[in-house]
Design an enzyme around this catalytic site. Structure first.
Site, PDB file in Angstrom:
ATOM      1  N   GLU A  48       0.857  -1.184   0.000  1.00  0.00           N
ATOM      2  CA  GLU A  48       0.000   0.000   0.000  1.00  0.00           C
ATOM      3  C   GLU A  48       0.890   1.230   0.000  1.00  0.00           C
ATOM      4  OE1 GLU A  48      -3.617   1.795   2.736  1.00  0.00           O
ATOM      5  OE2 GLU A  48      -1.806   1.087   3.749  1.00  0.00           O
ATOM      6  N   ARG A  50       1.048   4.774   0.956  1.00  0.00           N
ATOM      7  CA  ARG A  50       0.346   5.785   1.735  1.00  0.00           C
ATOM      8  C   ARG A  50       0.772   7.162   1.243  1.00  0.00           C
ATOM      9  NH1 ARG A  50      -2.129   5.063   6.657  1.00  0.00           N
ATOM     10  NH2 ARG A  50      -2.236   7.342   6.538  1.00  0.00           N
ATOM     11  N   GLU A  88      -9.448  10.113   9.041  1.00  0.00           N
ATOM     12  CA  GLU A  88      -9.275   8.661   9.043  1.00  0.00           C
ATOM     13  C   GLU A  88      -7.852   8.267   9.419  1.00  0.00           C
ATOM     14  OE1 GLU A  88     -10.872   6.668   5.653  1.00  0.00           O
ATOM     15  OE2 GLU A  88     -12.901   7.090   6.331  1.00  0.00           O
ATOM     16  N   HIS A 145     -13.096   4.465   8.894  1.00  0.00           N
ATOM     17  CA  HIS A 145     -12.287   4.428  10.109  1.00  0.00           C
ATOM     18  C   HIS A 145     -12.969   5.229  11.214  1.00  0.00           C
ATOM     19  CE1 HIS A 145      -9.422   3.357   7.008  1.00  0.00           C
ATOM     20  NE2 HIS A 145      -8.562   2.969   7.927  1.00  0.00           N
ATOM     21  N   LYS A 172     -13.711  -2.357   4.022  1.00  0.00           N
ATOM     22  CA  LYS A 172     -12.748  -2.289   5.132  1.00  0.00           C
ATOM     23  C   LYS A 172     -13.289  -1.406   6.246  1.00  0.00           C
ATOM     24  CE  LYS A 172      -8.242  -0.473   6.436  1.00  0.00           C
ATOM     25  NZ  LYS A 172      -7.151   0.427   6.039  1.00  0.00           N
ATOM     26  N   ARG A 215      -5.965  -8.292  14.151  1.00  0.00           N
ATOM     27  CA  ARG A 215      -5.161  -8.206  12.931  1.00  0.00           C
ATOM     28  C   ARG A 215      -4.622  -9.561  12.482  1.00  0.00           C
ATOM     29  NH1 ARG A 215      -3.730  -3.052  11.383  1.00  0.00           N
ATOM     30  NH2 ARG A 215      -4.257  -1.370  12.829  1.00  0.00           N
TER      31      ARG A 215
END
Length: 254
Positions: A48, A50, A88, A145, A172, A215
């Site tokens: 990912e 960011r 978020e 989030h 998600k 997780r």
């Protein structure tokens, strides 16, 4: 309920063991190169970027060079593009117009395989962005989030179901626990999605040290992906990618 499997390059998300995604957190090309070098020998399935940490990411040429550097390093592993705003847990704030313009440009460039979409920013714009991504062959990852609390179980399930209604390919949800029962409610919501309400890959997590078990519990709850670090963490409570891989192996149900 028959579930959709998202196949990105050679990675199948939503079947088998939860996949490991490593966040790339860097402010410029030099830091990005260092972050990519840390991937050597690390177990991971996708990365990912960011981009909210990256300076001048709104500049097309800056993005092009960064994407080329990442792709050269990770080869055929999938790449998720994420610009997370302050609300978020991100590193920068931009206007809604700029946020959606940036993600549209990334989608149209097809330099990322998946794009993260903040659903609560504007549902209508989020759905339109998802449609654009589908037209150009890029997957949409809808996200929500809550850094303040863990909502009631029914509300967490509702949010994930809403992302399905908006035709996000992957859903998600990340929430902040204040007590152990908060963590258990997040796990309960994940199982409800897996067994009753979900029809596509779903990612759930309880953040911070208190929620770390969530997780690595994907084999039990159905959460399809976890984030593991190879350097700087992008959210509270993340394991290293090596730790995540070992825990997932230990906790595999089959």
């Amino acid at each position: 309920m028959e579930k959709k499997i998202v196949t990105v390059r050679e990675i199948k998300i939503g079947v088998g063991q939860p996949k490991i995604c490593v966040p790339l957190v860097a402010g410029d090309e030099i830091q990005l190169q260092a972050a990519l070098e840390q991937l050597e020998g690390i177990p991971f399935d996708l990365v990912e970027w960011r981009a909210d940490f990256y300076r001048d990411v709104e500049n097309q040429e800056v993005r092009r060079r960064a994407f080329e550097k990442i792709r050269k390093s990770i080869g055929e592993r999938p790449l998720l593009f994420t610009f997370r705003t302050f609300a978020e847990g991100g590193n920068r704030e931009i206007s809604s117009a700029a946020y959606f313009a940036l993600n549209r440009a990334v989608g149209e460039s097809r330099q990322a395989d998946l794009v993260d979409i903040e659903i609560d920013r504007d549902e209508k714009e989020a759905a339109a962005l998802g449609e654009l991504l589908h037209r150009v062959g890029v997957y949409a990852l809808g996200s929500n989030h809550d850094f303040e609390k863990t909502p009631e179980t029914g509300e967490m399930v509702r949010r994930l179901c809403r992302m399905q209604e908006l035709n996000m390919d992957i859903t998600k949800l990340a929430v902040m626990p204040k007590c152990r029962r908060d963590v258990l409610r997040l796990l309960e919501a994940a199982v409800e999605m897996e067994e009753e309400k979900g029809d596509r890959p779903c990612i759930t997590m309880s953040m911070g040290n208190l929620g770390m078990i969530s997780r690595i519990a994907g084999s039990l709850t159905g959460s399809a992906l976890t984030f593991g670090t190879a350097g700087r963490a992008s959210a509270p409570g993340q394991f290293s990618a090596k730790e995540a891989a070992e825990f997932l192996r230990m906790f595999a149900l089959s």
